[in-house]
Design a protein around this motif. Structure first.
Motif, PDB file in Angstrom:
ATOM      1  N   PRO A   1       0.800  -1.428  -0.127  1.00 19.51           N
ATOM      2  CA  PRO A   1      -0.194  -0.211   0.434  1.00 19.51           C
ATOM      3  C   PRO A   1       0.793   1.007  -0.286  1.00 19.51           C
ATOM      4  O   PRO A   1       0.606   2.173  -0.873  1.00 19.51           O
ATOM      5  N   TYR A   2       2.135   0.748   0.928  1.00 21.92           N
ATOM      6  CA  TYR A   2       2.817   2.172   0.892  1.00 21.92           C
ATOM      7  C   TYR A   2       3.741   2.683  -0.799  1.00 21.92           C
ATOM      8  O   TYR A   2       3.540   3.562  -1.444  1.00 21.92           O
ATOM      9  N   ALA A   3       4.219   1.341  -1.064  1.00 22.21           N
ATOM     10  CA  ALA A   3       4.853   1.770  -2.509  1.00 22.21           C
ATOM     11  C   ALA A   3       3.688   2.047  -3.370  1.00 22.21           C
ATOM     12  O   ALA A   3       4.006   2.829  -4.517  1.00 22.21           O
ATOM     13  N   ALA A   4       2.465   1.731  -3.379  1.00 19.14           N
ATOM     14  CA  ALA A   4       1.387   2.000  -4.176  1.00 19.14           C
ATOM     15  C   ALA A   4       0.939   3.978  -4.387  1.00 19.14           C
ATOM     16  O   ALA A   4       0.408   4.657  -4.945  1.00 19.14           O
TER      17      ALA A   4
ATOM     18  N   THR B   1       0.560   8.537  -6.252  1.00 23.83           N
ATOM     19  CA  THR B   1       1.085  10.668  -5.936  1.00 23.83           C
ATOM     20  C   THR B   1       2.373  10.846  -6.906  1.00 23.83           C
ATOM     21  O   THR B   1       3.082  10.192  -6.745  1.00 23.83           O
ATOM     22  N   ARG B   2       2.406  12.180  -6.091  1.00 24.35           N
ATOM     23  CA  ARG B   2       3.957  13.186  -6.633  1.00 24.35           C
ATOM     24  C   ARG B   2       4.758  12.364  -5.720  1.00 24.35           C
ATOM     25  O   ARG B   2       5.571  13.540  -5.584  1.00 24.35           O
ATOM     26  N   ALA B   3       4.646  11.707  -4.658  1.00 27.41           N
ATOM     27  CA  ALA B   3       5.514  11.700  -3.843  1.00 27.41           C
ATOM     28  C   ALA B   3       6.625  11.287  -4.949  1.00 27.41           C
ATOM     29  O   ALA B   3       6.559  10.600  -5.470  1.00 27.41           O
ATOM     30  N   GLU B   4       7.896  11.234  -3.923  1.00 25.55           N
ATOM     31  CA  GLU B   4       9.165  11.677  -4.431  1.00 25.55           C
ATOM     32  C   GLU B   4       9.653   9.798  -4.786  1.00 25.55           C
ATOM     33  O   GLU B   4      10.412   9.489  -5.313  1.00 25.55           O
ATOM     34  N   ARG B   5       9.568   8.776  -3.295  1.00 24.94           N
ATOM     35  CA  ARG B   5      10.132   7.975  -3.049  1.00 24.94           C
ATOM     36  C   ARG B   5       9.501   7.566  -1.635  1.00 24.94           C
ATOM     37  O   ARG B   5       9.054   8.560  -0.791  1.00 24.94           O
ATOM     38  N   LEU B   6       9.874   6.182  -1.858  1.00 21.12           N
ATOM     39  CA  LEU B   6       9.645   5.518  -0.678  1.00 21.12           C
ATOM     40  C   LEU B   6      10.723   5.139   0.442  1.00 21.12           C
ATOM     41  O   LEU B   6      11.673   4.692  -0.326  1.00 21.12           O
TER      42      LEU B   6
ATOM     43  N   ALA C   1       6.100  -6.999  -7.659  1.00 22.88           N
ATOM     44  CA  ALA C   1       4.661  -7.239  -7.953  1.00 22.88           C
ATOM     45  C   ALA C   1       4.136  -6.240  -8.198  1.00 22.88           C
ATOM     46  O   ALA C   1       2.894  -5.308  -8.503  1.00 22.88           O
ATOM     47  N   GLY C   2       5.311  -4.841  -9.450  1.00 27.31           N
ATOM     48  CA  GLY C   2       4.813  -3.868 -10.015  1.00 27.31           C
ATOM     49  C   GLY C   2       5.009  -2.764  -9.512  1.00 27.31           C
ATOM     50  O   GLY C   2       4.857  -1.787 -10.631  1.00 27.31           O
ATOM     51  N   PHE C   3       5.620  -2.722  -8.437  1.00 28.86           N
ATOM     52  CA  PHE C   3       5.657  -1.205  -7.930  1.00 28.86           C
ATOM     53  C   PHE C   3       6.853  -0.397  -8.265  1.00 28.86           C
ATOM     54  O   PHE C   3       7.257  -0.835  -6.735  1.00 28.86           O
ATOM     55  N   ARG C   4       7.528  -0.265  -8.571  1.00 28.85           N
ATOM     56  CA  ARG C   4       8.650  -0.407  -9.364  1.00 28.85           C
ATOM     57  C   ARG C   4       9.123   1.526  -8.920  1.00 28.85           C
ATOM     58  O   ARG C   4       9.145   1.789  -9.728  1.00 28.85           O
ATOM     59  N   VAL C   5       9.195   1.471  -7.499  1.00 30.82           N
ATOM     60  CA  VAL C   5       9.011   3.060  -7.199  1.00 30.82           C
ATOM     61  C   VAL C   5      10.927   3.635  -6.336  1.00 30.82           C
ATOM     62  O   VAL C   5      11.235   2.400  -5.641  1.00 30.82           O
ATOM     63  N   PRO C   6      10.758   4.219  -7.145  1.00 29.69           N
ATOM     64  CA  PRO C   6      12.415   5.221  -6.100  1.00 29.69           C
ATOM     65  C   PRO C   6      12.250   4.638  -4.669  1.00 29.69           C
ATOM     66  O   PRO C   6      11.281   4.530  -4.275  1.00 29.69           O
TER      67      PRO C   6
END
Length: 320
Positions: free
Chosen positions: A20-23, A28-33, A53-58
């Motif tokens: 949920p936090y990666a999503a 959103t416009r959050a920069e990074r996890l 799982a598909g959430f390739r976030v910084p």
């Protein structure tokens, strides 16, 4: 312009709890996890799971503790994380408390500043593909990482006091603070960072402030939320020393009084949405490049949904 990011506000026991936090960062416009050192699901592995799982976030590691990893392993894991997410990663390190150093290494670092300097020097050289030949007081590295195409890894250093701020200015890409009031960053840490960077003949690192925050809600005492977020930090000598330097009067206080002092001294941000946004803007005014929203206290005191609600409201307000 200051970026806003999100800290995972708990220690995951199952990797899917991160999603949920990666999503939230993804949508959103959050920069990074970000995640600090965890002793359950290890942060590198948790972020890699989210990427799978598909959430390739910084991702940002703020901070992992040097006694747990040799510099070679640290460089390998950081590059692996950047490759898994497909984004530049921030790999933040810190020496940890003296008691932890004693328990893991058999003796504390005689000089945490020297240990951090050696560690960052080795990790940076490894990430650059160089053959490293380091025979330091604390670390020995004679090795090279196999060359590989990968997104950039930025080196971070946990900074609470001027000495470590100087090492960050000398060697780090990012200085990472935790529980530090905006005025203390402006008046104490940033001058030390910039002075050291000038002396080293390099650009000053950016500053990321991990800020504990909570929106007010009926029936909830802000001091209890602040204590839920920071009870462990209020036991740490290095945190207590930093807070006293920042003018936050926690010496000799009861836990509840210390928590109220955190709020009064600007180390814990709370209030209605307008108040919280104004307090967070002080970090921008102080010269902070990235503010990481830390709702750990909300999560512990009020639960996951309240923590997520706070993050959504604050992010919507500060990134519009």
């Amino acid at each position: 312009m200051t970026d806003y990011s999100v800290l995972v506000p708990f220690l995951p026991r199952r990797p899917e709890q991160l999603l949920p936090y990666a999503a939230l960062v993804n949508w959103t416009r959050a920069e990074r996890l970000w995640q600090g050192q965890a002793l359950l699901i290890e942060p590198h592995q948790g972020f890699a799971y989210a990427a799978g799982a598909g959430f390739r976030v910084p991702a940002g590691l703020g901070v992992t503790l040097m006694p747990f990893r040799h510099p070679y392993e640290a460089a390998l894991q950081a590059r692996s994380l950047a490759m898994a997410t497909g984004h530049p990663a921030i790999a933040g390190f810190g020496p940890g408390a003296r008691s932890l150093q004693q328990g893991i290494l058999g003796a504390p670092y005689r000089s945490p500043l020297t240990a951090a300097r050696e560690y960052l020097t080795a990790v940076r050289a490894l990430l650059s593909g160089k053959v490293v030949r380091l025979d330091g007081e604390y670390f020995t590295v004679h090795a090279q990482l196999p060359p590989a195409a990968a997104p950039e890894v930025k080196l971070g250093l946990g900074v609470l006091r001027p000495g470590m701020a100087g090492v960050a200015g000398e060697l780090a890409d990012v200085a990472i603070t935790w529980l530090t009031p905006a005025a203390y960053i402006r008046d104490t840490l940033l001058p030390a960072i910039r002075k050291s960077a000038v002396e080293a003949g390099r650009p000053a690192p950016t500053v990321t402030a991990i800020v504990p925050v909570a929106l007010e809600r009926p029936g909830t005492d802000p001091a209890e939320v602040a204590l839920a977020s920071n009870a462990a930090h209020l036991q740490g000598p290095h945190y207590l020393d930093m807070l006293r330097r920042a003018g936050v009067h926690v010496h000799g206080s009861s836990p509840q009084d210390a928590a109220r002092a955190l709020i009064k001294g600007g180390a814990f941000v709370s209030g209605d949405l307008d108040t919280v946004c104004a307090e967070l803007d002080r970090y921008r005014e102080a010269g902070v490049d990235e503010v990481v929203l830390n709702v750990t206290g909300v999560y512990k005191a009020c639960g996951h949904q309240a923590a997520m609600d706070d993050l959504k409201q604050i992010l919507a307000a500060v990134t519009r």
